[in-house]
Design an enzyme around this catalytic site. Structure first.
Site, short mmCIF file in Angstrom:
data_model
loop_
_atom_site.label_atom_id
_atom_site.label_comp_id
_atom_site.label_asym_id
_atom_site.label_seq_id
_atom_site.Cartn_x
_atom_site.Cartn_y
_atom_site.Cartn_z
N LYS A 1 0.83 -1.21 0.00
CA LYS A 1 0.00 0.00 0.00
C LYS A 1 0.86 1.26 0.00
O LYS A 1 0.68 2.15 -0.81
CB LYS A 1 -0.93 0.00 1.21
CG LYS A 1 -1.93 1.17 1.22
CD LYS A 1 -2.78 1.18 2.47
CE LYS A 1 -3.83 0.13 2.46
NZ LYS A 1 -4.82 0.28 3.55
N GLU B 1 9.98 -5.62 4.33
CA GLU B 1 10.16 -6.95 3.75
C GLU B 1 9.85 -6.95 2.25
O GLU B 1 10.60 -7.50 1.44
CB GLU B 1 9.24 -7.96 4.45
CG GLU B 1 9.53 -8.16 5.93
CD GLU B 1 8.72 -7.26 6.84
OE1 GLU B 1 8.55 -7.61 8.02
OE2 GLU B 1 8.24 -6.20 6.36
N GLY C 1 -5.42 -4.81 5.02
CA GLY C 1 -4.61 -5.77 4.28
C GLY C 1 -5.17 -7.18 4.28
O GLY C 1 -5.21 -7.86 3.25
N ARG C 2 -5.65 -7.64 5.44
CA ARG C 2 -6.15 -9.02 5.54
C ARG C 2 -7.54 -9.17 4.93
O ARG C 2 -8.07 -10.28 4.89
CB ARG C 2 -6.15 -9.47 6.99
CG ARG C 2 -6.92 -8.59 7.95
CD ARG C 2 -6.59 -8.91 9.41
NE ARG C 2 -7.19 -7.99 10.35
CZ ARG C 2 -6.68 -6.80 10.70
NH1 ARG C 2 -5.56 -6.39 10.13
NH2 ARG C 2 -7.27 -6.04 11.60
N GLU D 1 -5.13 -11.41 13.75
CA GLU D 1 -4.73 -10.01 13.64
C GLU D 1 -5.91 -9.09 13.89
O GLU D 1 -5.74 -7.97 14.37
CB GLU D 1 -4.13 -9.74 12.25
CG GLU D 1 -3.37 -8.43 12.17
CD GLU D 1 -2.51 -8.31 10.93
OE1 GLU D 1 -1.30 -8.59 11.02
OE2 GLU D 1 -3.05 -7.95 9.87
N HIS E 1 -3.44 -37.90 10.80
CA HIS E 1 -2.22 -38.65 11.12
C HIS E 1 -1.18 -37.77 11.79
O HIS E 1 0.00 -38.11 11.82
CB HIS E 1 -1.66 -39.29 9.85
CG HIS E 1 -2.57 -40.33 9.26
ND1 HIS E 1 -2.45 -41.67 9.53
CD2 HIS E 1 -3.65 -40.22 8.45
CE1 HIS E 1 -3.39 -42.35 8.91
NE2 HIS E 1 -4.15 -41.48 8.24
N LYS F 1 8.51 -4.21 14.48
CA LYS F 1 9.05 -3.60 13.26
C LYS F 1 9.91 -2.39 13.59
O LYS F 1 10.98 -2.19 13.02
CB LYS F 1 7.90 -3.20 12.34
CG LYS F 1 7.22 -4.39 11.67
CD LYS F 1 5.87 -4.04 11.08
CE LYS F 1 5.96 -3.07 9.94
NZ LYS F 1 4.63 -2.88 9.29
#
Length: 544
Positions: free
Chosen positions: A208, A214, A269-270, A355, A386, A506
Site C-alpha cells: 500500500k 520486507e 490488508g487481511r 490479527e 495422522h 518492526k
C-alpha cells in the site's frame, strides 16, 4: 461502554448461569433426547449446508447467545460498516471490504463520495492487464511473452492471493507459473526465481505504502536479478507492476505508474485480496472467474446484512465460537478443510482472525476482563488425522473444530473422494460420540488396553458442506469467516480493523538493522540478552 460492562450485562450473566447448568451435558444425551437434532440444528443457505448439531448447545443456549448479539448492537454496527461509517476508530477509517465486491451501479458512500465506481475502474484496469498477460500480448523487455508471475508482498498482500491461487488452481491457466514471495529471508526469493528465465518473468509488487521493509527488500532483489540478466534499467517497466497507493515511490522504483493498480485506506490488508491485491489471482484464473468469486463474496455480504440472526451463517458461526471461547475456556479453533486445494485456508484464517481480534483493550481503551480472539490453526484432512487429531480426540484440551468439505470433487479419481469424505463424516461422529469403555471391552479388547482405547467424545464440531469448490464458493467461504470475525469483535467491543501489535517489533527491527550492518562495533543499549545475541551474530558473520 464502561469497563467490565460486557461481563456485567444481563445477557452475559444469563449465559454464565446457563453454562453451569449445561456444561456437563454430553452430545450422546442431546442426540438421544432429540432424534431430529441433526436436522433441527442446521442451516441451508447460499449453497452451504451448515450443520451445527454436534455442538454442546441447546435451544436455550442459542436463544441466550442471540440475545447477547442483539444487546451488543450487532445490527447497528453492521449497518454502520456497510454504510461507510469510520468504525475503525484508532485509524479514523471506514471499513469497506464489502465495497470491493459491490455490483456496478450500487452505492456505498465514504466522505460524501460513492466509492463503487472507483472500485470498478480498478477492476476493469486489472481485467485489461490480465487479458494482455494471459494472451501473450504483454511482452517482456526482450520481446518474449510472460510465462512466470511472482507476487511480492507480505501479510494480507501475500496470504490472500497465495491462498486463493491454491484454492482455485483447478481454474488457472497452466501455461503460466505463479509463485509468491513474502519472507524477508533471502531463501524465499532465491528459491522462487531459481529455475525461471528473467526474460519471461513478471513481478507484481504489492504494498500500500510501497515502503514495507520486507516487500521492498524482496522487490529490490527482484529488480537486481532481473536487470542483471536483461542488461538495462529500462527493462523494469516491462517486468514490474505495482499494487499501491504511493505513485511517487512506485515511480522512484522504476515502475511506470500507468502500471500501478490502486486501492484505498478503507481496505485492510487481511481483507484485501479481492481488490487489486488479487491481481496475480486474476491473471491466473482470468477476469470472468475473478468476477464470479466477487459475486460469491457479495452474496454472503447480503446474507449477513439481511438475514435474521437465527438464520444467519456468520452470526451463528461467530456465536458458537464465542460460547466455547468465553464460557468453556477453549483457547483454540481448528479449521480442517477436506480439500487439498484449501491447503492454505487455515493459514489465511490465522491472519484474518488473530490479527483482527487479538486485542486486549476495548473500543474505549479499557483493558478487557474476558478472553478475546482464539488461536486459529489447522491443515487439510486427511493429513491432520495422522498428525494432531490424537490430541483432539484423547487429549486434555477442548478444541472446537470447523470441518469444511465438498460433495463433488474437482478431480474425480476413483475411489479417492469417497474415501476422503468417509473420513470427513467419521471424524465429526467420532469426536461427538466417542467410544465408552464398555463398548471397547465388548469388542474383546484386553483389559489393560481398555482405558487407552476409550474415547470420551463430547468434542464440538461444525460441519460446512457445499457441492463444489468454485470461485463463487470460495468467495462465500472467505466472506463467511470475515463476518464471523466481525460478529465476535462486535460482541467483545474491540476494534477488529487495526493491528498496532505488529508495529513495535518492526520499529525495534529498524533500530537494530544498522547495529548489525555497521563496520564499527556499535554501542548497544538493549537488554543484556539482546546485546549478547547481537554481538554473537556479528562475530559469526565476520567468520563467513
Amino acid at each position: 461502554m464502561a469497563i467490565n460492562s460486557l461481563t456485567q450485562r444481563p445477557a452475559w450473566t444469563a449465559l454464565e448461569k446457563h453454562y453451569q447448568e449445561v456444561r456437563d451435558l454430553h452430545l450422546r444425551t442431546l442426540f438421544a433426547e432429540d432424534p431430529k437434532r441433526g436436522e433441527t440444528f442446521a442451516l441451508d443457505a447460499l449453497g452451504i449446508y451448515f450443520d451445527y448439531s454436534k455442538n454442546r448447545i441447546t435451544n436455550e443456549t442459542l436463544k441466550l447467545l442471540l440475545d447477547l448479539a442483539e444487546s451488543s448492537g450487532l445490527k447497528e454496527r453492521t449497518t454502520a460498516m456497510f454504510s461507510g461509517e469510520k468504525i475503525n476508530i484508532t485509524e479514523k477509517r471506514a471499513v469497506l471490504h464489502v465495497a470491493l465486491r459491490a455490483p456496478k451501479g450500487s452505492s456505498i458512500v465514504v466522505d460524501g463520495q460513492n466509492v463503487v465506481p472507483e472500485v470498478h475502474e480498478v477492476l476493469e484496469k486489472m481485467a485489461s492487464f490480465s487479458n494482455r498477460v494471459r494472451s501473450g500480448e504483454w511482452k517482456g523487455y526482450t520481446g518474449k511473452r510472460i510465462r512466470n508471475v511472482i507476487n511480492i508482498g507480505i501479510g494480507g498482500s501475500d496470504l490472500g492471493p497465495a491462498m486463493a491461487y491454491e484454492a482455485l488452481k483447478h481454474y488457472s491457466d497452466r501455461n503460466l507459473t505463479f509463485r509468491f514471495v513474502s519472507n524477508v529471508d533471502g531463501t524465499d526469493f532465491a528459491e522462487a526465481v531459481h529455475d525461471l528465465d528473467p526474460a519471461e518473468t513478471l513481478f507484481i509488487v504489492a504494498s500500500k505504502t510501497f515502503t514495507t521493509q520486507e516487500t521492498l527488500t524482496n522487490a529490490r532483489s527482484a529488480r537486481d536479478w532481473s536487470v542483471k540478466a536483461l542488461g538495462s534499467e529500462e527493462s523494469v517497466a516491462k517486468h514490474f507492476v505495482a499494487v499501491s497507493t504511493n505513485a511517487q515511490e512506485v515511480s522512484k522504483f522504476g515502475i511506470d505508474t500507468a502500471n500501478m493498480f490502486g486501492f484505498w485506506d478503507w481496505v485492510g490488508g487481511r481483507y484485501s485480496y479481492d481488490s487489486a491485491v488479487g491481481l496475480s489471482l486474476m491473471v491466473a484464473i482470468g477476469p470472468e472467474q475473478f468476477y464470479e468469486m466477487l459475486a460469491g463474496f457479495h452474496e454472503m455480504d447480503e446474507h449477513f446484512r439481511t438475514a435474521p440472526f437465527e438464520k444467519n451463517l456468520p452470526v451463528l458461526l461467530g456465536l458458537i465460537g464465542l460460547w466455547y471461547n468465553n464460557f468453556f475456556g477453549a483457547e483454540t479453533v481448528a479449521i480442517l478443510p477436506y480439500d487439498q486445494y484449501l491447503n492454505r485456508f487455515s493459514a489465511y484464517l490465522q491472519q484474518l482472525d488473530m490479527e483482527s481480534n487479538g486485542k486486549h483493550v476495548d473500543l474505549d481503551g479499557n483493558v478487557v476482563n474476558y478472553q478475546t480472539g482464539p488461536v486459529i490453526w489447522g491443515q487439510p484432512g486427511t493429513n491432520g488425522q495422522h498428525a494432531f487429531y490424537q490430541l483432539i480426540h484423547q487429549g486434555t484440551k477442548l478444541i472446537p473444530c470447523d470441518f469444511i468439505g465438498f460433495s463433488q470433487t474437482l478431480n474425480p479419481i476413483k475411489p479417492h473422494h469417497d474415501l476422503l469424505m468417509s473420513n470427513f463424516f467419521a471424524q465429526t461422529e467420532a469426536l461427538a460420540f466417542g467410544k465408552t469403555s464398555e463398548e471397547v471391552a465388548a469388542d474383546g479388547v484386553a483389559d489393560y488396553q481398555v482405558p487407552h482405547r476409550t474415547f470420551t467424545g463430547n468434542h464440538p464440531t461444525n460441519t460446512i458442506l457445499a457441492d463444489r469448490l468454485t470461485p463463487s464458493m470460495l468467495g462465500k467461504l472467505v466472506a463467511l469467516y470475515e463476518h464471523k470475525v466481525f460478529v465476535q469483535g462486535t460482541i467483545w467491543h474491540i476494534n477488529s480493523f487495526d493491528q498496532w501489535g505488529v508495529e513495535l517489533g518492526k520499529a525495534l527491527a529498524n533500530r537494530i538493522v544498522p547495529e548489525l550492518q555497521s563496520a564499527e562495533e556499535p554501542d548497544l543499549h538493549h537488554d543484556s540478552s539482546t546485546n549478547t545475541l547481537i554481538q554473537r551474530y556479528r562475530k559469526a558473520r565476520k567468520a563467513e
